[in-house]
Design an enzyme around this catalytic site. Structure first.
Site, PDB file in Angstrom:
ATOM      1  N   ASP A  51       0.787  -1.090   0.249  1.00  0.00           N
ATOM      2  CA  ASP A  51      -0.063  -0.041  -0.143  1.00  0.00           C
ATOM      3  C   ASP A  51       0.695   1.196  -0.075  1.00  0.00           C
ATOM      4  O   ASP A  51       1.583   1.471   1.095  1.00  0.00           O
ATOM      5  CB  ASP A  51      -1.031  -0.075   1.298  1.00  0.00           C
ATOM      6  CG  ASP A  51      -1.951   1.148   1.288  1.00  0.00           C
ATOM      7  OD1 ASP A  51      -1.667   2.345   0.580  1.00  0.00           O
ATOM      8  OD2 ASP A  51      -3.072   0.888   2.074  1.00  0.00           O
ATOM      9  N   HIS A  70      -2.406  12.052 -10.250  1.00  0.00           N
ATOM     10  CA  HIS A  70      -3.642  13.022 -10.442  1.00  0.00           C
ATOM     11  C   HIS A  70      -4.780  12.233  -9.622  1.00  0.00           C
ATOM     12  O   HIS A  70      -5.847  13.157  -9.622  1.00  0.00           O
ATOM     13  CB  HIS A  70      -3.966  13.115 -11.826  1.00  0.00           C
ATOM     14  CG  HIS A  70      -4.709  11.799 -12.634  1.00  0.00           C
ATOM     15  ND1 HIS A  70      -5.616  11.969 -13.664  1.00  0.00           N
ATOM     16  CD2 HIS A  70      -4.769  10.707 -12.267  1.00  0.00           C
ATOM     17  CE1 HIS A  70      -5.931  10.777 -14.109  1.00  0.00           C
ATOM     18  NE2 HIS A  70      -5.550   9.976 -13.206  1.00  0.00           N
TER      19      HIS A  70
END
Length: 349
Positions: A239, A258
């Site tokens: 993660d 983004h």
């Protein structure tokens, strides 16, 4: 006659109406893709009746011919002849990119647009007024990624969609970036392993890895095995919001940065900096907005899509990326144009 009056008299609303009715050609293409029209055609030619029957369309001749001829007028299909005996076939473009039987298929992003994005864009006004996402979270309270990761089928559809929209950008990056000085490479948020696989195939001197969440790892493993690259690309799981990134000489993120607000962007940039050696390179591949924010309409609309999906996420310019990276400690920068609407921004440590 006054010059301004002459200019006003020469103006027409045609361009504005074309944009305002842009939903109609978009939905025509998206629907054709969702129906599998281009795959059903393949390399064959069919009459409207034959093609309509293959797709299971209502037998009304007018609706079928309007639909197929609209695609002809948009230069997405070709038609030979007129009337009931006319034959429809794929154009070279639709045959290459929208036929699922071909590895060049990019229709996954169009399938997802029809299934998910198109309805959400109807709420752009609400997103702008509230600053809140307008996707699944609006209806069931679950954020996008939580919703996707809970449904393996939808997750795989999303991964295929991202692969479709990214394939050309990734290939251009692999062709242009100088990998010669480096020995190790890791694509962070690598999804199906598409970019890592391209790098491994083109740059055999590199040790290559793709890194994503544990739930994504089996998808990447299957995709890489299908390409015969299982032994050439390491599939790493973790993660990136909670753990350190794998160390590598080059770290890339394709359409990842983004997805996050400013805090998330800076976290990922710092994580990349910490995982790189001196002289290492951090690469982001995005539909980078032009620095003056005047010309890359696609990049700006992708940024609006981030508003719809996440509320506080956004796309950015190469100049903004450089500024954020300088804050962290990167010292040298490069922008590599990939397509008319996409670029790779590189920060060197």
């Amino acid at each position: 006659m006054d010059k301004d009056v002459m200019m006003t008299k020469n103006l027409t609303p045609a361009r504005l109406l074309d944009i305002g009715f842009g939903f109609a050609p978009a939905q025509t293409l998206l629907t054709a893709t969702a129906l599998g029209l281009f795959t059903k055609l393949g390399d064959q030619a069919m009459t409207a009746k034959e093609l309509g029957d293959r797709l299971g369309l209502h037998p009304a001749d007018r609706a079928r011919s309007d639909f197929f001829d609209a695609l002809v007028s948009l230069q997405i299909l070709e038609r030979q002849g007129n009337g009931a005996k006319a034959l429809y076939r794929n154009t070279p473009e639709s045959g290459l990119f929208l036929d699922k039987a071909k590895p060049s298929y990019v229709g996954g992003i169009l399938e997802m647009s029809q299934a998910r994005l198109f309805p959400f864009w109807a709420d752009l006004k609400t997103a702008l007024l509230t600053g809140r996402p307008q996707n699944e979270i609006k209806h069931n309270g679950k954020p996008l990624f939580e919703e996707l990761y809970a449904d393996p089928a939808r997750l795989e559809q999303f991964m295929r969609a991202m692969a479709g929209i990214s394939r050309g950008n990734f290939q251009s990056f692999v062709d242009q970036f100088d990998f010669a000085p480096y020995q190790t490479y890791c694509d962070v948020g690598g999804a199906t392993g598409l970019l890592a696989g391209m790098v491994a195939r083109a740059k055999p001197h590199l040790t290559v890895a793709t890194y994503d969440l544990p739930v994504v790892a089996p998808i990447a493993t299957r995709a890489l095995d299908d390409q015969g690259l299982g032994g050439k690309v390491q599939v790493l799981a973790g993660d990136f919001l909670k753990e350190k990134l794998p160390r590598a000489d080059v770290i890339s993120m394709g359409m990842i940065l983004h997805d996050w607000n400013m805090e998330g962007k800076m976290h990922l940039i710092r994580a990349a900096y910490d995982a790189l050696p001196e002289g290492g390179a951090f690469v982001v591949i995005e539909h980078m907005i032009d620095n003056e924010r005047r010309t890359n309409s696609f990049g700006l609309m992708i940024s609006l899509n981030m508003l719809i999906e996440f509320g506080d996420a956004f796309d950015y310019t190469a100049a903004e990326f450089e500024g954020w990276c300088r804050e962290v400690g990167f010292t040298r920068f490069q922008t590599i144009p990939l397509t008319p609407v996409a670029s790779a921004a590189v920060a060197y440590k």
